[in-house]
Write a protein that holds these residues in place. Structure first.
Motif: not given
Length: 66
Positions: A32-36, A50-51, A55-57
């Motif tokens: 589980e990774v927090e992403m913007e 952010h780490e 970038q992922v789509q």
């Protein structure tokens, strides 16, 4: 017996499957990774970690699926 619907995380396909009490299921490791959220392009949403700045789509179909 347990009747289930199983969704693939790779291609979002759904399959009906029956498990017997003697069947073994492989355990899956998920991170589980927090992403913007960055932006939407057509039916794809773009996110950034952010780490690592990766970038992922992700398709709108996968996000809208409960």
């Amino acid at each position: 017996m347990v009747q289930t619907k199983v969704r693939s995380l790779r291609d979002n396909s759904v399959k009906d499957h029956r498990f017997r009490s003697v069947d073994r299921v492989e355990q899956v490791h998920l991170d589980e990774v927090e992403m913007e959220f960055l932006y939407a392009s057509g039916d794809e949403y773009h996110f950034m970690n952010h780490e690592t700045y990766d970038q992922v789509q992700i398709s709108a179909e996968v996000i809208a699926t409960p």
